[in-house]
Design an enzyme around this catalytic site. Structure first.
Site, mmCIF file in Angstrom:
data_model
loop_
_atom_site.group_PDB
_atom_site.id
_atom_site.type_symbol
_atom_site.label_atom_id
_atom_site.label_comp_id
_atom_site.label_asym_id
_atom_site.label_seq_id
_atom_site.Cartn_x
_atom_site.Cartn_y
_atom_site.Cartn_z
ATOM 1 N N ALA A 95 -24.857 12.120 18.646
ATOM 2 C CA ALA A 95 -25.756 13.158 18.109
ATOM 3 C C ALA A 95 -25.012 14.191 17.252
ATOM 4 O O ALA A 95 -25.600 14.784 16.346
ATOM 5 C CB ALA A 95 -26.479 13.850 19.253
ATOM 6 N N ASN A 119 -18.796 4.981 15.707
ATOM 7 C CA ASN A 119 -19.221 5.226 17.085
ATOM 8 C C ASN A 119 -20.028 6.525 17.132
ATOM 9 O O ASN A 119 -19.731 7.455 17.875
ATOM 10 C CB ASN A 119 -18.014 5.277 18.042
ATOM 11 C CG ASN A 119 -18.474 5.197 19.490
ATOM 12 O OD1 ASN A 119 -18.217 6.070 20.290
ATOM 13 N ND2 ASN A 119 -19.193 4.141 19.823
ATOM 14 N N GLY A 158 -17.754 18.620 11.454
ATOM 15 C CA GLY A 158 -18.116 19.282 12.708
ATOM 16 C C GLY A 158 -17.083 20.329 13.102
ATOM 17 O O GLY A 158 -15.897 20.189 12.818
ATOM 18 N N HIS A 212 -22.526 13.539 15.109
ATOM 19 C CA HIS A 212 -22.451 12.970 13.751
ATOM 20 C C HIS A 212 -23.810 13.035 13.056
ATOM 21 O O HIS A 212 -23.901 13.311 11.865
ATOM 22 C CB HIS A 212 -22.025 11.500 13.796
ATOM 23 C CG HIS A 212 -20.658 11.260 14.349
ATOM 24 N ND1 HIS A 212 -20.458 10.673 15.572
ATOM 25 C CD2 HIS A 212 -19.437 11.502 13.837
ATOM 26 C CE1 HIS A 212 -19.163 10.564 15.793
ATOM 27 N NE2 HIS A 212 -18.521 11.062 14.763
ATOM 28 N N ASP A 252 -13.709 19.698 15.780
ATOM 29 C CA ASP A 252 -12.323 19.575 15.306
ATOM 30 C C ASP A 252 -12.037 20.806 14.440
ATOM 31 O O ASP A 252 -11.955 20.715 13.217
ATOM 32 C CB ASP A 252 -12.159 18.279 14.515
ATOM 33 C CG ASP A 252 -12.461 17.069 15.380
ATOM 34 O OD1 ASP A 252 -11.770 16.871 16.388
ATOM 35 O OD2 ASP A 252 -13.417 16.336 15.070
ATOM 36 N N SER A 310 -18.225 13.518 21.949
ATOM 37 C CA SER A 310 -17.061 12.920 21.282
ATOM 38 C C SER A 310 -17.092 11.420 21.524
ATOM 39 O O SER A 310 -17.499 10.980 22.611
ATOM 40 C CB SER A 310 -15.771 13.491 21.883
ATOM 41 O OG SER A 310 -14.674 12.675 21.563
ATOM 42 N N SER A 311 -16.642 10.680 20.541
ATOM 43 C CA SER A 311 -16.574 9.226 20.736
ATOM 44 C C SER A 311 -15.641 8.885 21.887
ATOM 45 O O SER A 311 -15.796 7.870 22.555
ATOM 46 C CB SER A 311 -16.084 8.553 19.454
ATOM 47 O OG SER A 311 -16.965 8.876 18.402
HETATM 48 O O1 PAF Z 1 -13.178 13.689 12.224
HETATM 49 C C1 PAF Z 1 -13.044 12.465 11.995
HETATM 50 O O2 PAF Z 1 -13.816 11.622 12.439
HETATM 51 C C2 PAF Z 1 -11.887 12.003 11.156
HETATM 52 O O3 PAF Z 1 -10.753 12.780 11.389
HETATM 53 C C3 PAF Z 1 -12.207 11.951 9.639
HETATM 54 C C4 PAF Z 1 -12.518 13.335 9.102
HETATM 55 C C5 PAF Z 1 -13.387 11.027 9.407
HETATM 56 C C6 PAF Z 1 -11.005 11.406 8.878
HETATM 57 O O4 PAF Z 1 -10.664 10.132 9.292
#
Ligand code: PAF
Length: 287
Positions: free
Chosen positions: A35, A32, A149, A37, A152, A187-188
């Site tokens: 920008a 999902n 990112g 990602h 998190d 965020s998704s």
């Molecule tokens: O940040 C995320 O999307 C997830 O926690 C990750 C790092 C892909 C692990 O599943």
């Protein structure tokens, strides 16, 4: 872009790139893609010659009452975005490929310290799920570098600690948060918000920003600032999960010696849990 679904095909494709002398960059995701990602993929492309992304909604990192089933799965659109961003290889395994012996019997990676408190307190087991799947993915891809990112922020600290403690030969690179024009961190999970909730959501960043300005302006009474921030969130109709001021390096509670602090928050809007953080230099000359 080559798309593979098995570990064997992934290893073969990465081995070919390595055989051509390429440096491998890796971006693990749950799909999902937005920008935020894409910025990670582009950063990987700047630092490496061959970019691998993964899309895997990892059941091990979701609690029993969380959104595993409703988490958005948009593989076709994600593929197009990855191609545009310059990704060369996508690994999109299913659960059986990642956990062939079942999740209950899976060896877990536990990172003590930084995984406790904050999201670790509200989501028991979450970071064990993250560190376990990321170490599996690192062993499968064997990248030279991986990009995560800063949204998190605690996850980033957990992964850096895991890589350090387990001597994993992967360079961890972080990318700043990408925000919507009104400040909401992308965020998704933003897709879960109703129109009315979406209009309220930027209050989370506004609150963090107010605290950042206060600290930058010299305020150091962190408990009082947190109390003020929590009240501000509640007034805006958000239900705070936590709001804390931590030392940005080790995520310990901030004190007078903390040179850079992270103001971290999670808050619910309806059923959606929003996460955000900001960093601020304090000018302290120790720590
Ligand atoms: O940040 C995320 O999307 C997830 O926690 C990750 C790092 C892909 C692990 O599943």
């Amino acid at each position: 872009m080559n798309i593979v679904k098995t570990v064997a095909d992934l290893r073969a494709a990465v081995a070919r790139a390595r055989g051509e002398g390429k440096r491998i960059g890796f971006v693990p995701t749950m799909g999902n893609l937005h920008a935020g990602h894409i910025a990670l993929v582009k950063k990987a492309g700047q630092r490496a010659d061959f970019v691998v992304a993964s899309i895997f909604v990892n059941p091990l990192q979701f609690g029993p009452n969380e959104d595993l089933d409703s988490y958005p799965r948009t593989l076709a659109a994600d593929q197009e975005k990855l191609v545009d961003a310059g990704c060369q290889l996508l690994f999109a395994p299913n659960v059986a490929e990642m956990y062939p012996h079942g999740q209950a019997n899976q060896t877990l990676v536990h990172v003590p310290g930084v995984s406790e408190g904050l999201c670790g307190a509200s989501r028991p087991g979450h970071f064990d799920g993250v560190s376990t799947v990321v170490s599996k993915l690192f062993n499968m891809v064997q990248p030279d570098l991986a990009v995560f990112g800063q949204k998190d922020f605690q996850q980033l600290a957990v992964i850096r600690t895991m890589v350090r403690d387990l001597n994993m030969p992967v360079q961890i690179i972080s990318e700043p948060i990408v925000r919507a024009e009104d400040g909401l961190a992308l965020s998704s999970r933003n897709g879960y918000l109703s129109a009315e909730e979406r209009a309220r959501a930027p209050a989370l960043y506004r609150t963090l920003n107010d605290l950042r300005n206060a600290i930058a302006g010299g305020e150091r009474d962190y408990p009082a600032l947190v109390a003020r921030g929590l009240a501000q969130l509640s007034q805006a109709g958000l239900r705070p999960d936590y709001l804390e001021v931590r030392n940005a390096v080790d995520l310990q509670p901030a004190d007078a010696a903390s040179r850079e602090v992270a103001i971290l928050a999670a808050a619910f809007l309806g059923k959606t849990r929003l996460l955000d953080n900001v960093l601020v230099e304090t000018g302290a000359d120790t720590h």
